[in-house]
Design a protein around this motif. Structure first.
Motif, PDB file in Angstrom:
ATOM      1  N   LEU A   1       0.834  -1.213   0.000  1.00 28.78           N
ATOM      2  CA  LEU A   1       0.000   0.000   0.000  1.00 28.78           C
ATOM      3  C   LEU A   1       0.863   1.255   0.000  1.00 28.78           C
ATOM      4  O   LEU A   1       1.796   1.369   0.796  1.00 28.78           O
ATOM      5  N   ASN A   2       0.520   2.186  -0.879  1.00 30.78           N
ATOM      6  CA  ASN A   2       1.213   3.482  -0.912  1.00 30.78           C
ATOM      7  C   ASN A   2       0.190   4.604  -1.000  1.00 30.78           C
ATOM      8  O   ASN A   2      -0.963   4.359  -1.337  1.00 30.78           O
ATOM      9  N   TYR A   3       0.642   5.799  -0.715  1.00 32.69           N
ATOM     10  CA  TYR A   3      -0.238   6.973  -0.768  1.00 32.69           C
ATOM     11  C   TYR A   3       0.413   8.047  -1.628  1.00 32.69           C
ATOM     12  O   TYR A   3       1.640   8.208  -1.587  1.00 32.69           O
ATOM     13  N   ASP A   4      -0.406   8.799  -2.378  1.00 25.97           N
ATOM     14  CA  ASP A   4       0.158   9.953  -3.080  1.00 25.97           C
ATOM     15  C   ASP A   4       0.220  11.129  -2.096  1.00 25.97           C
ATOM     16  O   ASP A   4      -0.169  11.003  -0.928  1.00 25.97           O
ATOM     17  N   THR A   5       0.684  12.262  -2.575  1.00 20.51           N
ATOM     18  CA  THR A   5       0.913  13.387  -1.650  1.00 20.51           C
ATOM     19  C   THR A   5      -0.391  13.936  -1.071  1.00 20.51           C
ATOM     20  O   THR A   5      -0.380  14.631  -0.060  1.00 20.51           O
ATOM     21  N   ASN A   6      -1.530  13.611  -1.702  1.00 18.16           N
ATOM     22  CA  ASN A   6      -2.821  14.057  -1.165  1.00 18.16           C
ATOM     23  C   ASN A   6      -3.462  13.043  -0.236  1.00 18.16           C
ATOM     24  O   ASN A   6      -4.559  13.275   0.270  1.00 18.16           O
ATOM     25  N   GLY A   7      -2.805  11.888  -0.071  1.00 21.61           N
ATOM     26  CA  GLY A   7      -3.363  10.875   0.835  1.00 21.61           C
ATOM     27  C   GLY A   7      -4.169   9.807   0.131  1.00 21.61           C
ATOM     28  O   GLY A   7      -4.749   8.927   0.763  1.00 21.61           O
TER      29      GLY A   7
ATOM     30  N   LYS B   1     -13.112  10.783  -3.417  1.00 19.27           N
ATOM     31  CA  LYS B   1     -11.933   9.899  -3.371  1.00 19.27           C
ATOM     32  C   LYS B   1     -11.553   9.367  -4.756  1.00 19.27           C
ATOM     33  O   LYS B   1     -10.456   8.886  -4.955  1.00 19.27           O
ATOM     34  N   MET B   2     -12.500   9.438  -5.711  1.00 23.60           N
ATOM     35  CA  MET B   2     -12.243   8.918  -7.058  1.00 23.60           C
ATOM     36  C   MET B   2     -11.772   9.998  -8.022  1.00 23.60           C
ATOM     37  O   MET B   2     -11.444   9.710  -9.165  1.00 23.60           O
ATOM     38  N   CYS B   3     -11.798  11.239  -7.573  1.00 22.32           N
ATOM     39  CA  CYS B   3     -11.555  12.353  -8.506  1.00 22.32           C
ATOM     40  C   CYS B   3     -10.177  12.976  -8.335  1.00 22.32           C
ATOM     41  O   CYS B   3      -9.978  14.166  -8.632  1.00 22.32           O
ATOM     42  N   ASN B   4      -9.223  12.197  -7.836  1.00 21.88           N
ATOM     43  CA  ASN B   4      -7.821  12.624  -7.759  1.00 21.88           C
ATOM     44  C   ASN B   4      -7.620  13.992  -7.112  1.00 21.88           C
ATOM     45  O   ASN B   4      -6.887  14.840  -7.636  1.00 21.88           O
ATOM     46  N   SER B   5      -8.284  14.179  -5.995  1.00 22.33           N
ATOM     47  CA  SER B   5      -8.076  15.353  -5.146  1.00 22.33           C
ATOM     48  C   SER B   5      -8.323  16.692  -5.852  1.00 22.33           C
ATOM     49  O   SER B   5      -7.770  17.710  -5.464  1.00 22.33           O
ATOM     50  N   ARG B   6      -9.142  16.683  -6.909  1.00 27.78           N
ATOM     51  CA  ARG B   6      -9.495  17.950  -7.551  1.00 27.78           C
ATOM     52  C   ARG B   6     -10.294  18.788  -6.553  1.00 27.78           C
ATOM     53  O   ARG B   6     -11.006  18.238  -5.713  1.00 27.78           O
ATOM     54  N   SER B   7     -10.194  20.089  -6.671  1.00 24.69           N
ATOM     55  CA  SER B   7     -10.951  20.911  -5.710  1.00 24.69           C
ATOM     56  C   SER B   7     -12.380  21.081  -6.214  1.00 24.69           C
ATOM     57  O   SER B   7     -12.726  22.031  -6.908  1.00 24.69           O
ATOM     58  N   LEU B   8     -13.188  20.085  -5.875  1.00 25.54           N
ATOM     59  CA  LEU B   8     -14.578  20.033  -6.314  1.00 25.54           C
ATOM     60  C   LEU B   8     -15.493  20.419  -5.161  1.00 25.54           C
ATOM     61  O   LEU B   8     -15.227  20.067  -4.009  1.00 25.54           O
ATOM     62  N   SER B   9     -16.567  21.133  -5.488  1.00 30.48           N
ATOM     63  CA  SER B   9     -17.533  21.505  -4.456  1.00 30.48           C
ATOM     64  C   SER B   9     -18.563  20.384  -4.309  1.00 30.48           C
ATOM     65  O   SER B   9     -19.164  19.957  -5.303  1.00 30.48           O
TER      66      SER B   9
ATOM     67  N   ASP C   1     -12.732  21.655 -16.419  1.00 33.75           N
ATOM     68  CA  ASP C   1     -12.973  20.873 -17.624  1.00 33.75           C
ATOM     69  C   ASP C   1     -13.156  19.387 -17.268  1.00 33.75           C
ATOM     70  O   ASP C   1     -12.527  18.497 -17.852  1.00 33.75           O
ATOM     71  N   PHE C   2     -14.009  19.159 -16.276  1.00 31.25           N
ATOM     72  CA  PHE C   2     -14.158  17.805 -15.732  1.00 31.25           C
ATOM     73  C   PHE C   2     -15.626  17.394 -15.773  1.00 31.25           C
ATOM     74  O   PHE C   2     -16.502  18.149 -15.316  1.00 31.25           O
ATOM     75  N   ASP C   3     -15.906  16.237 -16.354  1.00 32.06           N
ATOM     76  CA  ASP C   3     -17.280  15.755 -16.413  1.00 32.06           C
ATOM     77  C   ASP C   3     -17.256  14.227 -16.391  1.00 32.06           C
ATOM     78  O   ASP C   3     -16.727  13.612 -17.311  1.00 32.06           O
ATOM     79  N   CYS C   4     -17.781  13.629 -15.340  1.00 34.08           N
ATOM     80  CA  CYS C   4     -17.716  12.168 -15.195  1.00 34.08           C
ATOM     81  C   CYS C   4     -19.029  11.623 -14.641  1.00 34.08           C
ATOM     82  O   CYS C   4     -19.675  12.278 -13.812  1.00 34.08           O
TER      83      CYS C   4
END
Ligand code: COA
Length: 211
Positions: free
Chosen positions: A70-76, A152-160, A187-190
């Motif tokens: 298990l590893n973590y990126d810089t955002n956890g 948690k699925m959106c790669n730490s984007r600053s989403l409201s 520019d994100f739509d999922c």
């Protein structure tokens, strides 16, 4: 029987849920940690948090991994060494993981009255189908859990949670629904599918990205 439940969503996607009945000493004796994770564990002030963290390592073992995978990126955000995706959650007496080749997210919340007080912070487009007289706390818990799982699925984007995340009416479905995360500036739509279940006053939500 601390392994509370497993869910095989499909051949590729599995969930594991732990009910934390052990003492911290028992959990500690049962898992081996990488130095960086041992360091993190030692910095946790709350026993509950440490037990949650350790119980996740027990779940990893159920899934065929160890803490060393298990590893973590810089955002956890966690990831697995073999390239599979993982999402992790812990709340009071329970912890859970979801493992898949696809983008997945999971959240577990203890149902609490407080969610009604903070609804205005995270409910946006969902207001049109929410009914304050019927299942309100339960539905709010699903919406909150779904948004945490999506985050948690959106790669730490600053989403409201309120403006960018839209949980569609799930009242006519059985324990599942769909959601959109959309942000023009990024520019994100999922599109996502989510599933939920409740046990012992907890709400579990897990989500998969639609392909
Ligand atoms: C990161 C966050 C999603 C964690 O959720 P939580 O309900 O507090 O805690 P959970 O137990 O469910 O999840 C914790 C796990 O999420 C994972 N996680 C942490 N940061 C993450 C990230 N950026 N992306 C994906 N997963 C992350 C970790 O695995 C962590 O557990 P671990 O460190 O012990 O392995 C949450 O704190 C957060 O930042 N939410 C978004 C912020 C926000 O906008 N909130 C309120 C809007 S009204």
């Amino acid at each position: 029987m601390p392994l509370f439940k497993t869910i095989s969503y499909d051949i590729d996607t599995q969930l594991f849920i732990w009910k934390i009945l052990e003492s911290e000493t028992e959990l500690n004796a049962a898992v081996e940690l990488q130095d960086k994770h041992l360091h993190r564990l030692n910095g946790m002030l709350s026993e509950q948090h440490r037990k949650g963290f350790l119980s996740v390592r027990k779940l990893l073992m159920e899934a065929g991994y160890t803490d060393f995978d298990l590893n973590y990126d810089t955002n956890g955000k966690p990831s697995l060494a073999d390239g599979k995706q993982i999402s992790i959650t812990h709340s009071y007496d329970f912890s859970a993981i979801i493992v898949s080749s696809q983008n997945v997210g999971i959240d577990l919340e203890k149902q609490r009255e407080k969610i009604i007080k903070i609804a205005d912070k995270f409910v946006g487009s969902e207001a049109v189908f929410l009914n304050t007289e019927r299942n309100y706390k339960e539905d709010l818990s699903v919406i909150w859990g779904a948004k945490e799982a999506l985050y948690k699925m959106c790669n730490s984007r600053s989403l409201s949670f309120k403006q960018d995340m839209h949980i569609h009416d799930f009242s006519k479905n059985t324990n599942q629904g769909t959601a959109t995360v959309s942000c023009k500036e990024l520019d994100f739509d999922c599109q996502f599918t989510f599933h939920f279940e409740t046990f012992e006053n907890y709400t579990l939500v897990y989500a998969l990205e639609n392909e």
